[in-house]
Design an enzyme around this catalytic site. Structure first.
Site, PDB file in Angstrom:
ATOM      1  N   GLU A 426       0.848  -1.161   0.005  1.00  0.00           N
ATOM      2  CA  GLU A 426      -0.081   0.081   0.505  1.00  0.00           C
ATOM      3  C   GLU A 426       0.820   0.823   0.173  1.00  0.00           C
ATOM      4  OE1 GLU A 426      -3.232   0.503  -0.279  1.00  0.00           O
ATOM      5  OE2 GLU A 426      -4.413  -1.532   0.297  1.00  0.00           O
ATOM      6  N   GLU A 496      -3.693 -10.468  -0.042  1.00  0.00           N
ATOM      7  CA  GLU A 496      -4.199 -10.781   1.127  1.00  0.00           C
ATOM      8  C   GLU A 496      -6.125 -11.379   0.806  1.00  0.00           C
ATOM      9  OE1 GLU A 496      -4.005  -6.653   3.051  1.00  0.00           O
ATOM     10  OE2 GLU A 496      -2.122  -6.848   3.125  1.00  0.00           O
TER      11      GLU A 496
HETATM   12  C1  IPT Z   1      -4.746  -3.753   3.671  1.00  0.00           C
HETATM   13  C2  IPT Z   1      -4.014  -4.266   4.177  1.00  0.00           C
HETATM   14  O1  IPT Z   1      -2.669  -3.806   3.496  1.00  0.00           O
HETATM   15  C3  IPT Z   1      -3.521  -4.916   5.901  1.00  0.00           C
HETATM   16  O2  IPT Z   1      -1.939  -3.697   5.981  1.00  0.00           O
HETATM   17  C4  IPT Z   1      -4.669  -4.698   6.172  1.00  0.00           C
HETATM   18  O3  IPT Z   1      -4.885  -3.259   6.937  1.00  0.00           O
HETATM   19  C5  IPT Z   1      -6.034  -4.787   5.976  1.00  0.00           C
HETATM   20  O4  IPT Z   1      -6.291  -3.662   4.193  1.00  0.00           O
HETATM   21  C6  IPT Z   1      -7.111  -4.532   6.524  1.00  0.00           C
HETATM   22  O5  IPT Z   1      -7.138  -4.929   7.425  1.00  0.00           O
HETATM   23  S1  IPT Z   1      -5.743  -2.411   2.939  1.00  0.00           S
HETATM   24  C7  IPT Z   1      -7.082  -2.889   2.406  1.00  0.00           C
HETATM   25  C8  IPT Z   1      -7.748  -1.708   2.871  1.00  0.00           C
HETATM   26  C9  IPT Z   1      -7.361  -1.601   1.349  1.00  0.00           C
END
Ligand code: IPT
Length: 969
Positions: A426, A496
């Site tokens: 990010e 993720e």
């Molecule tokens: C994503 C992040 O990469 C991660 O670090 C964490 O914040 C996760 O979301 C949420 O728990 S960013 C995503 C919300 C666009």
């Protein structure tokens, strides 16, 4: 490269009051040695400087002069902290949690004047056997966020890059005794702008500090190239070393000069079979043990292949976390993570969002986990200003970015487990990222580069996304997602997905089906491994806001598959089942015949010889026969039909269960550990029947019917035999919304938790329309509806009895225009807590399950205490339902369902659960609340990703369900 102190202008000056400009300087630092390979041990001496250090906290970077770094300074009055450690977790200041907001004004590279600064001081003697000759290096494995270092009054330099190693040459400064090591650590620095990961801000010297002797002729940097040719079965080893020497691998008969290639037959390394060969790199001055794994990573035909085969990543995102020590992890905790992952079929880790403690990668090599090693880089907070001024698109910051890339790659390049480099997380897009990717590709062409934040994939070798919906993932799998040409040709990863915040994630199995159906989808990494809760005496575990932070993101920091103390949450148990490496499916076995099971080896490399299979038959949940199941040798990807023995002829509901267990002890679990299972019905279920023979008998304020009595006015059930029932046994549609029901603040109006509360489902009113005692039934008519709108649920409770048992049939008819699904649909009632000890049931278990989280729910006879029925999410919320329950015995009552139901029992009401913010808020009352639910709404993962799939919605529709109640005999 050498270990001589670099001749830069700002090192080796004498301690004095100096400017603190370095704190806000975008440069990575000065005075440090070039990055190099990390190795766990060698025959050179080393001295750990971990332990108690003197500590002084100042409110600003310049509050104190540098005199403390001078030998002879008396720090006797200072506090003490443990190194490694974060001072805010040791009674000095407080932690701060933000997701992507910078907790200071965004004005790069400036940081607040209020900049907590921790002076750390340690006096040490050299051990008696410390060699008099040679050099020495002082290594910091991790300091957040910026440090200036002095040894014996001489300033060595400064560095930033919190989760990266930094070394100084110090041989010329060492004394046999009384060495004074002074480290000034600033919480905020220009580096903080590059470290905006979603986690606690935790300043301190949080990884090891070590003094390394560097003998003449010692090893400097080296790069182990160990590839595997899957066509010939040979490995090629070449160790490039800054200092010439020899490489020996006795088991392979290898004895070669550094820089020379040797090709020999080898067994390859994979996460499934992590074959390592012990070797030694010997230079004239040092012997360094090597653990060599031969494997070749390539992106070929649009697929990530290792040793010639595509890999399916069944991964997790791992932050480093310990509930007491934050990101200062001990060896045992790291090992526990790896063991837990292996035991739950996880095969991959993304080191979100920074290189982990180096020992973690040694464990990944040894136990077998694929690793995406991610650089310590995130600038997420710039998203709020449309990424304007983003450091990754500003050449002034590029040296800092390249420094970070190099410190990661150089440190970790010799780990076979590391198969992909990640530029960071990010951070938007920009020239700095491109420069990092170019440098990494040049330095290590043997591994693909990952970065999610650039949809064009300009710098990357894989296409990665986060939280894409099932629908979109399917489109990507089918190659229908369009996008730039380069991207269309790349393999796809969900770096993720499945946000594991609170109860959930739901929908894992639906993702896995897609991954398995489309080659391009090479799996994903659940967000995330562990809840970052901080242990707290009253609250249970603290989260954002619990330390009085100005800005914070609440419990968004508790979104892991394991609780802060590493107790697996139901999400991990579900994930284990969904990603099991052997698929076991029952076939054509209806009508009492044994039938066959289809066993599919879903490993990418391994055969099944490490596993033993066993079958069992159960009748009404009780095992009646069992035995070993011979399964033919199946190579990765192969499947076979295996015949099951004839089942015994017994009346009742029969199921077959086949398990794959470890045949022998492994490094990560004992023999007998269940790796995979399948269960399937052989006969149908006989639903409970009851022929009404009793009639309701009106009495003084009560109506009796068979063994039960009811309130004559309200129709509320009061007793069943001698068991007292409270709460009226009412229709219930509310659940304490889960994090995934509530959704993330930035999400649209599809968040069910928000819609439910807006509608008022948490305050539904129960209107009594009629109590009719007539014929063989007592009928209670109600209408359940929230204030302020016209929708409602017309409900009829119809009670009958055969004199001994009671049958309740609930009919629900929605009225009005319902536009939202229901949270739950069932009845709830209270039992005196003193009468409830253990709960026994036949149904899904042993753990919690909801419509889209119930793969791991195994039918059987289960028994649990109320504590065991409760899942202690860090922020309390709906939890603990057991699915597909045929019958339950609780507090002397036996309840059979027609059809099967969800069972929940807890020591507090839904309203209390809904109001609780922390574990510590839940206080048992004198009533146990029992929920018998005909339906539950799905869970999904909308706390960051998509909500439940439509097929898991609990739409209000005309519905009827029954229970037969009796006294346990
Ligand atoms: C994503 C992040 O990469 C991660 O670090 C964490 O914040 C996760 O979301 C949420 O728990 S960013 C995503 C919300 C666009």
């Amino acid at each position: 490269m050498s270990f001589r102190a670099p001749a830069t202008d700002c090192t080796a000056s004498t301690a004095s009051t100096a400017s603190t400009d370095y704190v806000e300087d975008v440069s990575p630092g000065s005075g440090t040695l070039p990055p190099r390979a990390r190795y766990a041990s060698s025959d050179a001496k080393s001295l750990s400087l971990n332990g108690k250090w003197r500590f002084r906290l100042s409110p600003t970077a310049d509050a104190e002069d540098d005199v403390f770094a001078e030998p002879g300074y008396d720090a006797g009055g200072w506090a003490e902290v443990s190194v490694p450690g974060h001072w805010v977790l040791q009674g000095h200041g407080s932690p701060i949690y933000t997701n992507h907001l910078y907790p200071f004004p965004v004005d790069p590279p400036r940081v607040p004047t209020e900049n907590p600064t921790g002076d750390h001081l340690r006096v040490f003697d050299l051990p008696a056997d410390w060699p008099a000759d040679g050099d020495a290096v002082l290594r910091f494995d991790g300091v957040e966020s910026c440090a200036r270092v002095w040894l014996n009054g001489t300033r060595l330099g400064e560095f930033k890059g919190s989760r990266l190693p930094h070394e100084f040459a110090v041989g010329h400064l060492l004394e046999p005794s009384g060495n004074v090591l002074a480290v000034r650590v600033h919480q905020w620095s220009a580096g903080s702008y590059l470290e905006d990961q979603d986690q606690w801000w935790l300043p301190g010297v949080f990884r090891d500090v070590t003094l390394l002797h560097r003998p003449a002729g010692c090893v400097l940097d080296f790069f182990v190239h160990a590839s595997y040719d899957h066509l010939t079965g040979e490995g090629t080893l070449r160790v490039d070393s800054d200092v010439d020497g020899r490489v020996t691998v006795p088991e392979l008969g290898v004895d070669a000069a550094t820089g020379a290639s040797v090709t020999v037959p080898v067994e390859p390394w994979s996460a499934e079979v992590p074959r390592l060969y012990d070797g030694v790199l010997a230079t004239s001055g040092e012997r360094v043990p090597l653990r060599i794994g031969f494997r070749t990573v390539a992106v070929e035909d649009g697929l990530i292949k290792v040793n010639g085969r595509p890999v399916l990543f069944k991964g997790v995102n791992r932050h480093e976390w310990h509930p007491d020590t934050g990101r200062a992890l001990d060896a045992e905790t790291m090992r526990e993570d790896v063991l837990l992952m292996k035991r739950h079929n996880v095969n991959a880790v993304r080191t979100s969002h920074y290189p982990p403690h180096p020992a973690f990668l040694d464990l990944c090599d040894a136990y077998g986990l694929w690793v995406i090693d991610e650089c310590d880089l995130e600038t997420h907070g710039f998203t709020g200003q449309g990424w304007r001024d983003n450091p990754v698109d500003d050449d002034r910051w590029t040296p800092a970015l390249l420094d970070r890339a190099a410190r990661m790659v150089e440190r970790d390049k010799n780990h076979p487990s590391v198969v992909i480099w990640s530029l960071g997380n990010e951070a938007g897009t920009g020239r700095g990222l491109t420069a990092m990717a170019e440098w990494i590709h040049g330095r290590d062409p043997s591994r693909p580069v990952h970065y999610e934040g650039d949809a064009t994939c300009r710098d990357t070798d894989v296409y990665a996304r986060m939280y894409a919906s099932h629908e979109e993932v399917e489109r990507i799998g089918r190659g229908l997602d369009g996008g730039p040409r380069k991207r269309r040709e790349l393999p796809f990863l969900l770096c993720e997905y499945a946000h594991a915040m609170g109860n959930g994630p739901g929908g894992l199995a639906d993702y896995q089906r897609l991954f398995e159906a489309h080659d391009r989808l090479q799996g994903g990494f659940v967000w995330e491994w562990i809840d970052h809760g901080i242990r707290h005496p009253e609250l249970g575990f603290a989260y954002g806001g619990d330390f009085g932070e100005e800005l914070h993101d609440g419990n968004f920091v508790c979104d892991g598959l394991v609780f802060p103390d590493r107790t697996p949450s139901p999400g991990l148990v579900e994930y284990k089942k969904v990603i099991e490496p052997v698929r076991i499916e029952g076939r054509g076995a209806r009508g009492g015949a044994g039938g066959t099971v289809r066993i599919t080896n879903r490993y990418d490399f391994a055969g099944l010889s490490a596993l033993a299979f066993a079958w069992s038959y159960q009748v009404d949940g009780e095992i009646v026969a069992s035995g070993p199941l011979p399964v033919p040798a199946l190579a990765a990807g192969e499947a076979a039909e295996v015949k099951l023995p004839e089942p015994p002829r017994r009346p009742g509901e029969m199921h077959a269960t086949v398990r794959a267990v470890l045949a022998v002890d492994t490094a990560w679990a004992p023999r007998g550990h269940v790796v995979a299972w399948g269960q399937f019905p052989l006969t149908g279920r006989r639903v409970p029947s009851l022929t009404p023979t009793a009639a309701p008998v009106p009495g003084d304020r009560r109506v009796t019917l068979g063994p039960a009595s009811f309130d004559a006015r309200t129709g509320a059930l009061l007793t069943v035999g001698d068991i007292e029932v409270t709460g009226g046994l009412r229709l219930d549609v509310w659940r304490a919304t889960t994090d995934n029901d509530d959704g993330a603040p930035w999400q649209s109006d599809t968040r069910h938790g928000v819609l439910w509360r807006t509608l008022g489902l948490h305050r539904a009113q129960h209107r009594l329309d009629a109590v009719e005692a007539g014929g063989d039934a007592l009928t209670v008519r109600t209408r359940v509806a929230p204030a302020g709108c016209e929708i409602g649920l017309a409900t009829v409770h119809r009670w009958t009895s055969d004199g001994e048992r009671l049958r309740l049939t609930v009919s629900v008819r929605p009225e009005g225009d319902w536009r939202v699904p229901l949270p739950r649909l069932g009845v709830r009632f209270g039992l005196p807590a003193a009468t409830v000890d253990r709960v026994r049931w036949f149904g899904g278990g042993p753990g919690e399950a909801y419509p889209d989280t119930k793969c791991a729910s195994l039918l059987g006879r289960w028994e649990a205490t109320l504590e065991e029925l409760h899942t202690p999410y860090v922020r309390p919320q709906e939890n603990g339902a057991r699915a597909d329950v045929r019958w339950v015995e609780i507090g002397g009552l036996r309840i059979e369902g027609d059809p099967e139901f969800f069972l929940t029992a807890r020591r507090w009401t839904t309203e209390q659960l809904d109001a609780a913010r922390h574990r510590g808020d839940l206080v048992p009352g004198d009533t146990v609340w029992v929920h018998l639910d005909h339906g539950q709404h799905g869970i999904g993962s909308q706390s960051c990703g998509p909500g439940p799939l439509p097929r898991y919605f609990l739409w209000p529709r005309p519905t009827e369900f029954s229970f037969v109640l009796s006294r346990v005999r």
